[in-house]
Scaffold this motif. Structure first.
Motif, PDB file in Angstrom:
ATOM      1  N   PRO A  57       4.008   5.917  23.027  1.00  0.00           N
ATOM      2  CA  PRO A  57       4.588   5.396  21.782  1.00  0.00           C
ATOM      3  C   PRO A  57       6.045   5.793  21.608  1.00  0.00           C
ATOM      4  CG  PRO A  57       3.198   7.262  21.303  1.00  0.00           C
ATOM      5  CD  PRO A  57       3.051   6.997  22.783  1.00  0.00           C
ATOM      6  N   SER A  83       8.139   4.564  18.201  1.00  0.00           N
ATOM      7  CA  SER A  83       7.601   3.246  17.908  1.00  0.00           C
ATOM      8  C   SER A  83       6.125   3.197  18.288  1.00  0.00           C
ATOM      9  CB  SER A  83       8.365   2.179  18.690  1.00  0.00           C
ATOM     10  OG  SER A  83       7.763   0.920  18.508  1.00  0.00           O
ATOM     11  N   ASP A  84       5.299   2.605  17.406  1.00  0.00           N
ATOM     12  CA  ASP A  84       3.881   2.478  17.736  1.00  0.00           C
ATOM     13  C   ASP A  84       3.539   1.090  18.245  1.00  0.00           C
ATOM     14  OD1 ASP A  84       4.160   1.079  15.405  1.00  0.00           O
ATOM     15  OD2 ASP A  84       2.667   2.206  14.270  1.00  0.00           O
ATOM     16  N   ARG A 136      -4.939  -2.055  21.404  1.00  0.00           N
ATOM     17  CA  ARG A 136      -4.435  -0.918  20.628  1.00  0.00           C
ATOM     18  C   ARG A 136      -4.980   0.364  21.253  1.00  0.00           C
ATOM     19  NH1 ARG A 136      -4.722  -1.271  14.272  1.00  0.00           N
ATOM     20  NH2 ARG A 136      -3.255  -2.941  14.841  1.00  0.00           N
ATOM     21  N   SER A 171      -0.163  -1.543  21.194  1.00  0.00           N
ATOM     22  CA  SER A 171       0.153  -0.740  20.023  1.00  0.00           C
ATOM     23  C   SER A 171      -0.573   0.595  20.134  1.00  0.00           C
ATOM     24  CB  SER A 171      -0.254  -1.464  18.735  1.00  0.00           C
ATOM     25  OG  SER A 171      -1.669  -1.607  18.673  1.00  0.00           O
ATOM     26  N   PHE A 172      -0.225   1.529  19.249  1.00  0.00           N
ATOM     27  CA  PHE A 172      -0.812   2.866  19.267  1.00  0.00           C
ATOM     28  C   PHE A 172      -1.286   3.276  17.876  1.00  0.00           C
ATOM     29  CE2 PHE A 172       1.773   2.859  23.043  1.00  0.00           C
ATOM     30  CZ  PHE A 172       1.071   3.647  23.948  1.00  0.00           C
ATOM     31  N   ALA A 173      -2.323   4.067  17.836  1.00  0.00           N
ATOM     32  CA  ALA A 173      -2.778   4.714  16.609  1.00  0.00           C
ATOM     33  C   ALA A 173      -3.346   6.071  16.996  1.00  0.00           C
ATOM     34  CB  ALA A 173      -3.834   3.875  15.894  1.00  0.00           C
ATOM     35  N   SER A 174      -3.091   7.084  16.192  1.00  0.00           N
ATOM     36  CA  SER A 174      -3.533   8.435  16.525  1.00  0.00           C
ATOM     37  C   SER A 174      -4.224   9.090  15.342  1.00  0.00           C
ATOM     38  CB  SER A 174      -2.339   9.308  16.946  1.00  0.00           C
ATOM     39  OG  SER A 174      -1.737   8.792  18.123  1.00  0.00           O
TER      40      SER A 174
END
Length: 242
Positions: free
Chosen positions: A94, A116-117, A168, A56-59
């Motif tokens: 992502p 998409s994350d 992540r 998954s990704f978070a920024s």
């Protein structure tokens, strides 16, 4: 541990600055890879001997004062195959791509307007390693890429018919201002954290063919952080007369 909490701790203990030293900035034109995130349909149609890797990704982006600002950079985590898979190159971003060997026609999200994350990539069974990361951003006159300053080796294993959770992939961009006061990218880094409990249901929701029971943890978050600390603790080498 949440993404904001991770970076609050880095800021408080000074690790954030140390890790930013582990990054380097460059201006380059293009890059190509072979394996990219795929759509749910492709993930459901595994070929013989293939397994999946999921992440998954978070920024987040801040200015020099620590104020949160709109995210501008695009994160990519790079990996490669080992042994019999040494010709395989992997790019985690992502986004979902229509064709696994094309970066030209991205399918943004699952028909929506945002990337998409949560992503999955089919790979042949075997050994792989994460070799680095890159955050692409826009300066006034050029595209700027921030990346790990030294090579890294973060191994993971892909097993046919199973899904390996890599973690992540949290990106942080730090913006400054140029001489006329315009915001410019100054630093960036990517941290991989273990958010297994929260991400497993998200992966299964976005990829219905991936059952939660088939998603297994990896040691990537712990090994990755050790590599980032190793790089930050390795002095830079300067050449010339100083």
């Amino acid at each position: 541990m949440s993404f904001p909490t991770i970076f609050r701790q880095f800021t408080g203990c000074g690790l954030l600055r140390a890790l930013l030293i582990s990054a380097s900035a460059a201006v380059i034109s293009s890059c190509s890879t072979l394996r990219n995130p795929v759509t749910p349909d492709r993930a459901a149609a595994l070929r013989p001997g293939e397994g999946l890797v999921a992440a998954s990704f978070a920024s987040k982006a801040i200015d020099r004062s620590g104020r949160v600002v709109p995210v501008g950079g695009k994160v990519t985590v790079l990996a490669k195959g080992l042994g019999t898979n040494k010709s395989v190159q992997v790019s985690f971003t992502p986004e979902i791509f229509k064709k696994e060997q094309s970066e030209l026609v991205p399918l943004i999200g699952f028909g929506g307007t945002e990337p998409s994350d949560v992503v999955a990539i089919p790979l042949p069974e075997g050994e792989y390693e994460i070799t680095g990361w890159r955050v692409a951003d826009h300066a006034i006159t050029a595209d700027v890429y921030f990346s790990n300053r030294l090579p890294m080796k973060v191994p993971f294993h892909v097993k046919a018919g199973e899904t390996t959770y890599l973690g992540r992939m949290n990106s942080l961009s730090v913006y400054g201002k140029n001489f006329i006061g315009l915001a410019v990218p100054g630093e960036a880094l990517v941290i991989i954290s273990d958010q297994y409990q929260a991400d497993v249901p998200r992966i299964s929701k976005n990829y219905p063919s991936i059952h939660q029971s088939s998603i297994r943890k990896s040691n990537v978050p712990q090994t990755y952080m050790a590599e980032m600390k190793r790089i930050s603790n390795t002095p830079s080498k300067f050449f010339g007369l100083f």
